[in-house]
Design a protein around this motif. Structure first.
Motif, mmCIF file in Angstrom:
data_model
loop_
_atom_site.group_PDB
_atom_site.id
_atom_site.type_symbol
_atom_site.label_atom_id
_atom_site.label_comp_id
_atom_site.label_asym_id
_atom_site.label_seq_id
_atom_site.Cartn_x
_atom_site.Cartn_y
_atom_site.Cartn_z
ATOM 1 N N ARG A 25 34.299 50.562 39.639
ATOM 2 C CA ARG A 25 34.982 50.244 38.384
ATOM 3 C C ARG A 25 35.833 48.987 38.536
ATOM 4 O O ARG A 25 35.884 48.156 37.640
ATOM 5 C CB ARG A 25 35.843 51.416 37.943
ATOM 6 C CG ARG A 25 36.429 51.222 36.561
ATOM 7 C CD ARG A 25 37.153 52.457 36.128
ATOM 8 N NE ARG A 25 36.223 53.562 36.029
ATOM 9 C CZ ARG A 25 35.948 54.211 34.912
ATOM 10 N NH1 ARG A 25 36.548 53.858 33.807
ATOM 11 N NH2 ARG A 25 35.112 55.212 34.897
ATOM 12 N N GLU A 26 36.478 48.840 39.662
ATOM 13 C CA GLU A 26 37.322 47.671 39.900
ATOM 14 C C GLU A 26 36.493 46.406 40.119
ATOM 15 O O GLU A 26 36.991 45.306 39.927
ATOM 16 C CB GLU A 26 38.217 47.903 41.111
ATOM 17 C CG GLU A 26 39.293 48.941 40.885
ATOM 18 C CD GLU A 26 40.031 49.280 42.166
ATOM 19 O OE1 GLU A 26 39.806 48.606 43.191
ATOM 20 O OE2 GLU A 26 40.825 50.233 42.142
ATOM 21 N N HIS A 27 35.259 46.563 40.544
ATOM 22 C CA HIS A 27 34.397 45.414 40.831
ATOM 23 C C HIS A 27 33.173 45.393 39.910
ATOM 24 O O HIS A 27 32.075 45.009 40.316
ATOM 25 C CB HIS A 27 33.948 45.449 42.296
ATOM 26 C CG HIS A 27 35.082 45.341 43.257
ATOM 27 N ND1 HIS A 27 35.763 46.443 43.715
ATOM 28 C CD2 HIS A 27 35.669 44.265 43.824
ATOM 29 C CE1 HIS A 27 36.712 46.048 44.537
ATOM 30 N NE2 HIS A 27 36.684 44.728 44.619
ATOM 31 N N SER A 28 33.373 45.773 38.670
ATOM 32 C CA SER A 28 32.235 45.878 37.745
ATOM 33 C C SER A 28 31.579 44.535 37.454
ATOM 34 O O SER A 28 30.427 44.492 37.043
ATOM 35 C CB SER A 28 32.694 46.526 36.437
ATOM 36 O OG SER A 28 33.692 45.736 35.819
ATOM 37 N N GLU A 29 32.311 43.435 37.677
ATOM 38 C CA GLU A 29 31.718 42.117 37.448
ATOM 39 C C GLU A 29 30.582 41.824 38.426
ATOM 40 O O GLU A 29 29.810 40.886 38.219
ATOM 41 C CB GLU A 29 32.778 41.015 37.563
ATOM 42 C CG GLU A 29 33.761 40.996 36.416
ATOM 43 C CD GLU A 29 35.011 41.817 36.722
ATOM 44 O OE1 GLU A 29 34.996 42.580 37.711
ATOM 45 O OE2 GLU A 29 35.981 41.697 35.975
ATOM 46 N N VAL A 84 34.690 37.883 42.933
ATOM 47 C CA VAL A 84 34.999 39.280 42.601
ATOM 48 C C VAL A 84 35.437 40.039 43.851
ATOM 49 O O VAL A 84 36.405 40.808 43.823
ATOM 50 C CB VAL A 84 33.788 39.964 41.936
ATOM 51 C CG1 VAL A 84 33.994 41.458 41.813
ATOM 52 C CG2 VAL A 84 33.535 39.352 40.560
ATOM 53 N N GLY A 87 38.964 39.564 44.808
ATOM 54 C CA GLY A 87 39.973 40.095 43.890
ATOM 55 C C GLY A 87 40.023 39.412 42.549
ATOM 56 O O GLY A 87 40.885 39.725 41.726
ATOM 57 N N GLY A 88 39.138 38.480 42.289
ATOM 58 C CA GLY A 88 39.124 37.813 40.996
ATOM 59 C C GLY A 88 38.672 38.756 39.899
ATOM 60 O O GLY A 88 37.826 39.617 40.109
ATOM 61 N N ARG A 89 39.285 38.625 38.740
ATOM 62 C CA ARG A 89 38.930 39.471 37.597
ATOM 63 C C ARG A 89 38.739 38.587 36.375
ATOM 64 O O ARG A 89 39.453 37.615 36.189
ATOM 65 C CB ARG A 89 40.042 40.478 37.288
ATOM 66 C CG ARG A 89 40.444 41.340 38.433
ATOM 67 C CD ARG A 89 39.977 42.741 38.447
ATOM 68 N NE ARG A 89 39.826 43.378 37.168
ATOM 69 C CZ ARG A 89 38.947 44.333 36.958
ATOM 70 N NH1 ARG A 89 38.153 44.708 37.932
ATOM 71 N NH2 ARG A 89 38.837 44.902 35.800
ATOM 72 N N GLY A 90 37.816 38.937 35.539
ATOM 73 C CA GLY A 90 37.618 38.211 34.295
ATOM 74 C C GLY A 90 38.712 38.578 33.305
ATOM 75 O O GLY A 90 39.210 39.703 33.295
ATOM 76 N N GLU A 91 39.104 37.598 32.503
ATOM 77 C CA GLU A 91 40.140 37.848 31.506
ATOM 78 C C GLU A 91 39.520 38.442 30.252
ATOM 79 O O GLU A 91 38.434 38.051 29.836
ATOM 80 C CB GLU A 91 40.845 36.547 31.138
ATOM 81 C CG GLU A 91 41.675 35.981 32.252
ATOM 82 C CD GLU A 91 42.411 34.719 31.820
ATOM 83 O OE1 GLU A 91 42.690 34.574 30.625
ATOM 84 O OE2 GLU A 91 42.676 33.904 32.702
#
Length: 183
Positions: A25-29, A84, A87-91
């Motif tokens: 879930r945290e790395h869904s990208e 990803v 730790g990068g996340r899409g806005e």
């Protein structure tokens, strides 16, 4: 006896997923990265399987663009996965002015589908210049333009320009239809 205000029910909180499910879930990208990777591999394998005689076209032939796009897709997939995993996340989108409670505009969608299907049916018998003009004008009409005095003329110029560029300059034969002798 006076009855006081009744307390609002407290929504039940679900426990946060743990383990593998939480990590996914945290790395869904990463799903987008996998999709780009698969698409890049598909484009590259199709490009490399193309049967092209290099002496006919020169060093830049029909394989060049698919090879560049496939390599670009692979590069973007790897860079996205690395971002990803670091730790990068899409806005979340916040700037869209879309009311999600409004129903979809099915009339516009159906008009566009009709225009595209009509173009596919008409391109062989009437040729690209006529079918392309109908495509450009029909798309403008479906998207809301009601300038009957100007839109067909612009559509005809765009279709004719596209035909000349592809057929005469790029060497990609398009069906000319009844206008073949004129052009």
């Amino acid at each position: 006896m006076t009855a006081g205000p009744t307390p609002e029910p407290v929504p039940e909180e679900r426990p946060a997923p743990s383990g593998r499910r939480a990590w996914l879930r945290e790395h869904s990208e990463l799903g987008v990265s996998v999709l780009l990777l698969a698409l890049g591999v598909l484009v590259l394998t199709d490009a490399l399987a193309m049967d092209v005689d290099i002496s006919q076209r020169g060093p830049v032939g029909p394989r060049t663009v698919p090879l560049v796009i496939g390599a670009g897709l692979l590069l973007v997939a790897v860079l996205l996965a690395v971002d990803v995993l670091r730790g990068g996340r899409g806005e979340a989108e916040g700037g869209e002015d879309v009311d999600l409670d409004e129903p979809a505009d099915l009339r516009t969608v159906l008009l566009l589908v009709g225009v595209f299907l009509a173009t596919a049916v008409l391109i062989e018998p009437v040729g690209f210049p006529v079918a392309g003009a109908l495509l450009f004008w029909g798309t403008a009409y479906a998207l809301g333009s009601r300038r009957i005095d100007r839109d067909p003329l612009i559509a005809a110029v765009l279709a004719l320009f596209t035909y000349v560029v592809f057929n005469n300059l790029l060497g990609v034969p398009l069906p000319g239809g009844p206008l073949m002798g004129v052009l």
